[in-house]
Design an enzyme around this catalytic site. Structure first.
Site: not given
Length: 437
Positions: A86, A124, A160, A255, A267
């Site tokens: 594709t 895909t 591959e 998470y 942070c």
């Protein structure tokens, strides 16, 4: 099981050889007669460690052969696997002409057979592709999907250079099934592969490969950009990432990989600004790291736009801190949402028990009273006041109290959930939508 594999490129050749090795009768189909001849000679048309031996064994045992005749292949198989490429168009879109050509070939072949046949896309493709393929097959064959033929999405995860190992030891096998019969038929093909088998909706299966590949690409780019900064400071980048990967609680875990609202707190925003500013001063171009904060800001705007789309002015906010069970308002994205809505004239009520207490005597008291007094004045002491006031309920962080309230809520409310506090929206008695689900 009898299997036809359309497309004897990398994925098709590996799939054909391995399924034959597993004891299935496999017919490889390709328009290139040279590839067909190579397979029938017991050789591999592609270079992959160990593959030629598997092909030779499969052909020698009579379990694998190849042909250019798609009618013969479909007539003598129970499942057709589409394994063609594709490729990208110049604008980045997928070129699906090979997929659609095979769909029409299979549809033509189905006219002449009476047995149930399952068409499977291994290539895909984006969500919605299998539906287009099924539509073409039905139009050409005159047969009904789910009754006369089945369809599945079954993306491959072959790298591959290690394709044989990947085939026999995948992280999981995912089957997006058009109907239960289709999924059950395809699952039989994998009965000897020891890996979790996931049978799910077609669009989700189609999307999995893109999530995987995009994340892999992001990881490569992230590691490279950290390496660029490390080199500038003579830091061992490989040792850095070895230590980084030792953290399986947060760094290499699920998470943070849960679609939800924007990040905030003391942070993450601060440290991203610091590292990207520092990189700019060093004349280092780091587009991935530079894009994180703008992406986060766009997600905040997305939440605001969801509220604006409803045209209702009375909005209740449940959760103001940057995450549940804390009173920390530093760089909380919900503060940005509230300020944006206030600026557009919305009538707000805000409830967050932890922030309410902090306003009275907590560590955030000075910040609340001096930095956002206009927001502080909108805070109420209980959820009931929010519900009495509001038409739209906006969930800003996770809190058991909010979850229990929504479970009982009835009436003409519209709930916008930014954190997926509701695991089963169908159980709610009010209108509901999530920010990215």
């Amino acid at each position: 099981m009898r299997v036809a594999v359309f497309g004897l490129g990398y994925v098709g050749c590996v799939s054909a050889a391995c399924f034959a090795r597993e004891g299935h009768q496999v017919i490889g189909v390709d328009i290139n007669p040279e590839k067909v001849d190579i397979i029938n000679q017991g050789k591999s048309p592609i270079v992959e460690p160990g593959l030629e031996e598997v092909v030779a064994e499969a052909v020698g045992s009579g379990r694998l052969r190849a042909t250019t005749d798609h009618n013969q292949a479909v007539a003598n198989s129970d499942v057709s696997l589409i394994c063609v490429g594709t490729p990208s168009e110049r604008n980045g879109s997928l070129n699906l002409k090979y997929i659609f050509r095979i769909a029409e070939q299979v549809g033509e072949a189905l006219k002449s057979i009476s047995h149930y046949h399952v068409l499977v896309i291994r290539s895909t493709v984006l969500p919605g592709t299998l539906a287009q393929v099924v539509e073409r097959v039905a139009a050409v064959s005159g047969k009904q999907p789910g009754k006369d033929f089945g369809a599945c999405s079954n993306p491959e995860f072959l790298r591959e250079g290690s394709a044989l190992r990947d085939f026999y030891d995948p992280p999981y096998t995912i089957i997006g099934e058009w109907d239960e019969r289709s999924g059950k038929t395809l699952a039989e093909l994998y009965r000897r592969i020891e890996a979790p088998l996931i049978r799910t909706e077609v669009p989700l299966a189609e999307m999995v490969k893109y999530a995987n590949n995009c994340f892999h690409a992001l990881k490569v780019a992230f590691a490279n950009e950290m390496g660029v900064i490390c080199k500038q400071h003579q830091v061992d980048s490989h040792r850095l990432m070895e230590i980084f990967c030792m953290d399986t609680k947060l760094n290499l875990s699920s998470y943070y990989l849960k679609p939800g609202f924007a990040f905030g707190g003391s942070c993450l925003p601060k440290d991203l600004r610091a590292i990207t500013y520092h990189a700019r001063r060093q004349d280092l171009d780091l587009p991935v790291l530079n894009a994180i904060l703008p992406s986060n800001e766009r997600h905040v705007r997305r939440a605001v736009e969801m509220v604006l789309a409803h045209g209702k002015k009375k909005v209740g906010i449940l959760g103001l801190s940057f995450k549940g069970n804390t009173d920390d308002l530093r760089e909380s994205p919900m503060v940005d949402v509230v300020e944006a809505l206030l600026g557009k004239g919305y009538d707000l009520r805000i409830y967050d028990r932890n922030v309410h207490l902090a306003r009275l005597f907590g560590a955030n008291k000075e910040y609340i009273n001096k930095k956002i007094p206009h927001i502080s004045s909108l805070m109420v002491s209980n959820i009931g006041e929010v519900l009495d006031h509001s038409e739209i309920i906006l969930i800003g962080n996770r809190n058991r109290e909010f979850e229990e309230t929504l479970a009982r809520l009835e009436g003409p409310y519209h709930v916008i959930d930014l954190v997926r506090i509701v695991s089963d929206p169908s159980a709610l008695k009010v209108a509901y939508e999530g920010i990215c689900w």
